[in-house]
Scaffold this active site. Structure first.
Site, PDB file in Angstrom:
ATOM      1  N   ALA A 204     -52.359 -23.774  -8.839  1.00 55.39           N
ATOM      2  CA  ALA A 204     -52.243 -24.293  -7.479  1.00 55.39           C
ATOM      3  C   ALA A 204     -51.890 -23.234  -6.436  1.00 55.39           C
ATOM      4  O   ALA A 204     -52.453 -23.205  -5.354  1.00 55.39           O
ATOM      5  CB  ALA A 204     -51.195 -25.399  -7.483  1.00 55.39           C
ATOM      6  N   ASN A 276     -54.374 -24.056 -17.383  1.00 52.21           N
ATOM      7  CA  ASN A 276     -54.910 -22.908 -18.126  1.00 52.21           C
ATOM      8  C   ASN A 276     -54.206 -22.679 -19.466  1.00 52.21           C
ATOM      9  O   ASN A 276     -54.326 -21.622 -20.070  1.00 52.21           O
ATOM     10  CB  ASN A 276     -54.835 -21.637 -17.269  1.00 52.21           C
ATOM     11  N   HIS A 330     -58.288 -16.051 -10.453  1.00 54.76           N
ATOM     12  CA  HIS A 330     -56.847 -16.306 -10.382  1.00 54.76           C
ATOM     13  C   HIS A 330     -56.242 -15.216  -9.509  1.00 54.76           C
ATOM     14  O   HIS A 330     -56.938 -14.326  -9.031  1.00 54.76           O
ATOM     15  CB  HIS A 330     -56.218 -16.200 -11.781  1.00 54.76           C
ATOM     16  N   TYR A 332     -52.163 -12.933  -9.453  1.00 55.10           N
ATOM     17  CA  TYR A 332     -52.546 -11.687  -8.837  1.00 55.10           C
ATOM     18  C   TYR A 332     -52.364 -10.558  -9.834  1.00 55.10           C
ATOM     19  O   TYR A 332     -51.913 -10.807 -10.960  1.00 55.10           O
ATOM     20  CB  TYR A 332     -51.681 -11.416  -7.585  1.00 55.10           C
ATOM     21  N   TYR A 379     -51.256  -9.716 -22.905  1.00 59.07           N
ATOM     22  CA  TYR A 379     -50.381 -10.649 -23.602  1.00 59.07           C
ATOM     23  C   TYR A 379     -51.072 -11.963 -23.905  1.00 59.07           C
ATOM     24  O   TYR A 379     -51.774 -12.507 -23.062  1.00 59.07           O
ATOM     25  CB  TYR A 379     -49.125 -10.895 -22.768  1.00 59.07           C
ATOM     26  N   GLU A 402     -58.065 -11.584 -12.112  1.00 59.28           N
ATOM     27  CA  GLU A 402     -56.817 -11.689 -11.342  1.00 59.28           C
ATOM     28  C   GLU A 402     -57.005 -10.864 -10.076  1.00 59.28           C
ATOM     29  O   GLU A 402     -57.007  -9.635 -10.115  1.00 59.28           O
ATOM     30  CB  GLU A 402     -55.628 -11.135 -12.140  1.00 59.28           C
TER      31      GLU A 402
END
Ligand code: 0X9
Ligand code: ZN
Length: 445
Positions: A204, A276, A330, A332, A379, A402
């Site tokens: 969001a 996600n 997405h 950042y 990760y 990102e």
């Protein structure tokens, strides 16, 4: 914004391999932001610490489990940063954990509410006209209802042209009954084409992602640039600016740092699921997710427990054979991630091809991106849309992008990016997308 509570927007025909599908979109009007109901973050601060390894990050998570924290950025690699927001009452506890684990840290936002206010002011400075031009939607952040209006305006304006078509349709409804709107932009020249699927706004608060998709839609629909023409000659484009409109509206009107969807959770007063973490390919709440509905990365009680991921997953599965690439925007940190993300040992067998296509996209861009395999180089987090697209739907080139900033730009931080940055980020991403489409078309031929 229009005032009607429910507005019938369009009945549009989807032309394509699935014959004719008629869908109606309903825009749910949202009341103007009421500041008395907004969650305020006075005195909250954001701290950036370096996490030397996944191990150290895990230790941090367990040592800090009793502290109310909101993660703005979790480290994606060794020696990456961890950005975390904390309230004034818990600041000393957070500092104690940093000290115990010998993690260097610095304060990067000294009053989160001022940062949010600054963003709101900068949005209001952009003049709105009674009848906005289609282009005006590309230079500011917009409500769900305005985004639906925009898609509709693009579609009806293209309907006047014989060449490029833009069909708007809904892939399904969210928990709160909003439509998940998709626009298909294509040139109807009698040839079946491979498709590219692009979305934004799964999370969001990552507002730059829908804004970049909105800009890209504008370019595809209206630009006379010869690269765009080639992109429409080579591919059909499915574009979904807002996967999670419920969460987006909540982040606009109530809580700027909201990440999840808005579903009610059984046996909990905490709402929402991290969409996600909810896709059904090797779903595992213990890999980068959580079984606790009050956490930001709550993975749901089971996979596809929420309509937002279910609808998108169904769409991907149905159209998987024609879709050759999937890009999910997405923010950042400027990462370009490819599957698999579900575990640190899962690497796509064709990862070298995915990495080289990512390099082709990033190479002409002015922002630098770190490219890597989500789970192995970075990760792990299971339940991502990128993993599902590749693993379950056979979409070979599947990526999470990102977007900027890397951390801060012009006094803004993380997912708070001035609207004046939208055209800059969008233009740079467009440069990359052109290179991406050219290289993908070359590989498919
Ligand atoms: O954690 C995520 O969902 C993404 N990062 S974000 O900061 N936007 O929340 C990265 C997702 C990478 N893909 C997978 N882990 N499958
Ligand atoms: Zn995200």
């Amino acid at each position: 914004m229009r005032n009607g509570l429910f507005q019938r927007l369009c009945t549009c025909e989807m032309i394509g391999v699935w014959s004719v599908l008629v869908a109606t979109l309903v825009a749910v009007d949202v009341s103007a932001a009421d500041d008395t109901q907004r969650i305020r973050y006075d005195g909250y601060t954001v701290h950036q610490a370096v996490s030397s390894s996944h191990d150290q990050f895990q230790k941090f998570i367990s040592e800090a489990s009793h502290i109310p924290l909101n993660f703005w950025h979790v480290p994606h690699a060794d020696n990456d940063t961890l950005d975390v927001m904390v309230g004034p009452e818990a600041l000393n506890d957070l500092q104690a954990v940093f000290d115990k684990l010998k993690m260097e840290s610095k304060q990067v936002v000294d009053n989160v509410e001022s940062l949010f206010e600054k963003e709101r002011r900068s949005m209001h400075h952009i003049k709105r006209r009674a009848t906005p031009s289609i282009h005006s939607y590309t230079v500011n952040y917009h409500s769900y209802s305005e985004i639906i209006d925009y898609l509709q305006a693009v579609s009806s304006s293209r309907a006047k042209s014989q060449n490029v078509h833009a069909d708007v349709f809904s892939i399904g409804k969210t928990t709160q009954g909003k439509d998940q709107a998709m626009i298909k932009i294509y040139r109807n020249d009698g040839r079946a084409k491979p498709a590219i699927l692009i979305d934004g706004g799964i999370h969001a608060r990552e507002w730059i992602a829908p804004a970049v998709v909105i800009n890209f839609i504008y370019q595809l629909a209206f630009s006379s640039d010869h690269h765009i023409s080639t992109m429409l000659g080579d591919f059909d484009w499915y574009l979904m600016p807002l996967v999670n409109p419920d969460g987006y509206e909540y982040s606009r009107l109530r809580d700027r740092s909201w990440r999840k969807t808005m579903n009610v959770n059984a046996h909990s007063s905490c709402k929402g699921t991290d969409a996600n973490r909810n896709f059904g390919y090797h779903w595992d709440p213990y890999s980068g997710g959580s079984t606790n509905p009050c956490e930001e990365v709550f993975a749901g009680d089971h996979n596809f427990s929420i309509p937002e991921s279910t609808n998108l997953g169904n769409f991907m599965r149905q159209h998987g054979p024609s879709i050759k690439a999937y890009l999910t925007f997405h923010s950042y940190g400027q990462y370009f991630l490819y599957p698999y993300g579900y575990s640190s040992s899962a690497v796509a067998p064709d990862y070298a091809e995915l990495a080289s296509l990512a390099r082709a996209m990033v190479q002409p861009m002015s922002s630098s991106y770190v490219i890597g395999s989500s789970g192995k180089d970075l990760y792990p987090a299971a339940g991502g849309s990128d993993d599902y697209a590749k693993g379950a739907c056979g979409i070979k080139y599947s990526y999470t992008v990102e977007l900027p900033p890397r951390d801060s730009v012009g006094g803004y931080t993380g997912f708070i990016l001035s609207p004046s940055q939208i055209p800059i980020v969008a233009a740079d991403t467009l440069t990359g997308l052109k290179a991406f489409a050219i290289e993908l078309a070359r590989r498919l031929h």
